[in-house]
Design a protein around this motif. Sequence first.
Motif, PDB file in Angstrom:
ATOM      1  N   MET A 107     -72.093  76.200  33.786  1.00 13.71           N
ATOM      2  CA  MET A 107     -70.663  76.419  33.595  1.00 13.71           C
ATOM      3  C   MET A 107     -70.024  76.658  34.959  1.00 13.71           C
ATOM      4  N   ILE A 108     -68.832  76.105  35.136  1.00 13.48           N
ATOM      5  CA  ILE A 108     -68.124  76.163  36.419  1.00 13.48           C
ATOM      6  C   ILE A 108     -66.713  76.684  36.171  1.00 13.48           C
ATOM      7  N   LYS A 109     -66.257  77.538  37.066  1.00 11.99           N
ATOM      8  CA  LYS A 109     -64.881  78.010  37.007  1.00 11.99           C
ATOM      9  C   LYS A 109     -64.070  77.222  38.024  1.00 11.99           C
ATOM     10  N   LEU A 110     -63.075  76.485  37.538  1.00 10.97           N
ATOM     11  CA  LEU A 110     -62.154  75.741  38.404  1.00 10.97           C
ATOM     12  C   LEU A 110     -60.964  76.641  38.695  1.00 10.97           C
ATOM     13  N   GLU A 111     -60.548  76.701  39.941  1.00  8.44           N
ATOM     14  CA  GLU A 111     -59.424  77.560  40.316  1.00  8.44           C
ATOM     15  C   GLU A 111     -58.465  76.812  41.231  1.00  8.44           C
ATOM     16  N   LEU A 112     -57.199  77.080  41.022  1.00  7.97           N
ATOM     17  CA  LEU A 112     -56.156  76.662  41.951  1.00  7.97           C
ATOM     18  C   LEU A 112     -55.636  77.945  42.592  1.00  7.97           C
ATOM     19  N   PRO A 113     -56.092  78.293  43.785  1.00  6.79           N
ATOM     20  CA  PRO A 113     -55.699  79.566  44.392  1.00  6.79           C
ATOM     21  C   PRO A 113     -54.190  79.721  44.542  1.00  6.79           C
ATOM     22  N   VAL A 114     -53.483  78.632  44.741  1.00  8.59           N
ATOM     23  CA  VAL A 114     -52.028  78.699  44.904  1.00  8.59           C
ATOM     24  C   VAL A 114     -51.376  79.187  43.621  1.00  8.59           C
ATOM     25  N   VAL A 115     -51.873  78.729  42.485  1.00  3.78           N
ATOM     26  CA  VAL A 115     -51.299  79.141  41.196  1.00  3.78           C
ATOM     27  C   VAL A 115     -51.574  80.615  40.941  1.00  3.78           C
ATOM     28  N   LYS A 116     -52.751  81.090  41.324  1.00  2.00           N
ATOM     29  CA  LYS A 116     -53.050  82.513  41.163  1.00  2.00           C
ATOM     30  C   LYS A 116     -52.077  83.364  41.966  1.00  2.00           C
ATOM     31  N   GLU A 117     -51.760  82.924  43.192  1.00  2.00           N
ATOM     32  CA  GLU A 117     -50.785  83.647  44.017  1.00  2.00           C
ATOM     33  C   GLU A 117     -49.415  83.646  43.350  1.00  2.00           C
ATOM     34  N   LEU A 118     -49.015  82.500  42.783  1.00  2.00           N
ATOM     35  CA  LEU A 118     -47.718  82.419  42.100  1.00  2.00           C
ATOM     36  C   LEU A 118     -47.663  83.362  40.912  1.00  2.00           C
ATOM     37  N   ILE A 119     -48.744  83.418  40.143  1.00  2.40           N
ATOM     38  CA  ILE A 119     -48.782  84.295  38.972  1.00  2.40           C
ATOM     39  C   ILE A 119     -48.690  85.747  39.403  1.00  2.40           C
ATOM     40  N   GLN A 120     -49.373  86.114  40.490  1.00  2.00           N
ATOM     41  CA  GLN A 120     -49.297  87.486  40.987  1.00  2.00           C
ATOM     42  C   GLN A 120     -47.891  87.825  41.478  1.00  2.00           C
ATOM     43  N   GLU A 121     -47.243  86.887  42.149  1.00  2.00           N
ATOM     44  CA  GLU A 121     -45.871  87.112  42.617  1.00  2.00           C
ATOM     45  C   GLU A 121     -44.927  87.307  41.433  1.00  2.00           C
ATOM     46  N   GLN A 122     -45.094  86.498  40.397  1.00  2.00           N
ATOM     47  CA  GLN A 122     -44.249  86.625  39.215  1.00  2.00           C
ATOM     48  C   GLN A 122     -44.483  87.963  38.521  1.00  2.00           C
ATOM     49  N   ALA A 123     -45.727  88.433  38.494  1.00  2.00           N
ATOM     50  CA  ALA A 123     -46.031  89.727  37.894  1.00  2.00           C
ATOM     51  C   ALA A 123     -45.379  90.856  38.688  1.00  2.00           C
ATOM     52  N   GLN A 124     -45.413  90.759  40.029  1.00  2.00           N
ATOM     53  CA  GLN A 124     -44.774  91.771  40.868  1.00  2.00           C
ATOM     54  C   GLN A 124     -43.268  91.814  40.628  1.00  2.00           C
ATOM     55  N   LYS A 125     -42.646  90.632  40.527  1.00  2.00           N
ATOM     56  CA  LYS A 125     -41.209  90.581  40.269  1.00  2.00           C
ATOM     57  C   LYS A 125     -40.877  91.192  38.921  1.00  2.00           C
ATOM     58  N   ALA A 126     -41.713  90.928  37.928  1.00  2.00           N
ATOM     59  CA  ALA A 126     -41.477  91.483  36.598  1.00  2.00           C
ATOM     60  C   ALA A 126     -41.584  93.008  36.624  1.00  2.00           C
ATOM     61  N   LYS A 127     -42.555  93.545  37.366  1.00  3.66           N
ATOM     62  CA  LYS A 127     -42.705  94.995  37.476  1.00  3.66           C
ATOM     63  C   LYS A 127     -41.487  95.613  38.154  1.00  3.66           C
ATOM     64  N   GLU A 128     -41.010  94.959  39.213  1.00  5.20           N
ATOM     65  CA  GLU A 128     -39.837  95.479  39.924  1.00  5.20           C
ATOM     66  C   GLU A 128     -38.606  95.467  39.027  1.00  5.20           C
ATOM     67  N   GLU A 129     -38.457  94.427  38.244  1.00  2.00           N
ATOM     68  CA  GLU A 129     -37.317  94.351  37.332  1.00  2.00           C
ATOM     69  C   GLU A 129     -37.394  95.441  36.268  1.00  2.00           C
ATOM     70  N   LYS A 130     -38.596  95.750  35.784  1.00  2.00           N
ATOM     71  CA  LYS A 130     -38.760  96.813  34.798  1.00  2.00           C
ATOM     72  C   LYS A 130     -38.418  98.166  35.408  1.00  2.00           C
ATOM     73  N   LYS A 131     -38.820  98.358  36.670  1.00  2.00           N
ATOM     74  CA  LYS A 131     -38.504  99.614  37.345  1.00  2.00           C
ATOM     75  C   LYS A 131     -37.003  99.771  37.499  1.00  2.00           C
ATOM     76  N   ILE A 132     -36.322  98.694  37.821  1.00  2.00           N
ATOM     77  CA  ILE A 132     -34.867  98.742  37.976  1.00  2.00           C
ATOM     78  C   ILE A 132     -34.214  99.032  36.637  1.00  2.00           C
ATOM     79  N   ALA A 133     -34.728  98.432  35.581  1.00  2.00           N
ATOM     80  CA  ALA A 133     -34.152  98.624  34.250  1.00  2.00           C
ATOM     81  C   ALA A 133     -34.404 100.030  33.729  1.00  2.00           C
ATOM     82  N   LYS A 134     -35.510 100.658  34.125  1.00  2.00           N
ATOM     83  CA  LYS A 134     -35.869 101.983  33.612  1.00  2.00           C
ATOM     84  C   LYS A 134     -35.426 103.112  34.526  1.00  2.00           C
TER      85      LYS A 134
END
Length: 151
Positions: free
Chosen positions: A110-137
């Motif tokens: 079994m092999i895990k295929l990864e696109l490192p660029v997409v992982k970075e994008l997902i992490q950036e989107q998660a950070q933005k979502a956390k910041e928006e929640k902090k602003i809302a709360k």
Amino acid sequence: MRHQVSGLKLNRDTNHRKQLVKTMVSQLVLQGSMVTTEAKAKLIRNVTQKLLVKAKENTLHIRRQLIAQLGNPQAVKQMMDHIAPKLADAPGGFVTMVRQGTRRGDNTMMIKLELPVVKELIQEQAQKAKEEKKIAKKPVKKTDKAESKKK
């Protein structure tokens, strides 16, 4: 004889194989990683890298070609708008393969295929979502009028 015939058959008929490749490439682009067998991983890696090289040339013609090949406009949008600009300088090697060990049932690698660029994008989107929640709360400060009404 299969002289100079490229590609793996994967014990599937042509239509099934084409749909399998389309689906797996789309999911790899959208999710950033996937675990699959070694034979499928090699095929998916080659197809994905060719499509990403094509996506670097950000034109309407290329976008339509990618939609025709993948059949998934969301994956093409992710590929052309977010992934390809970050890969503009890289000559290749966009998809990484990491061995995960053998599958218990049939001892297939079994092999895990990864696109490192997409992982970075997902992490950036998660950070933005956390910041928006902090602003809302943000806690609301009590004013003197509110305190005087309580008394």
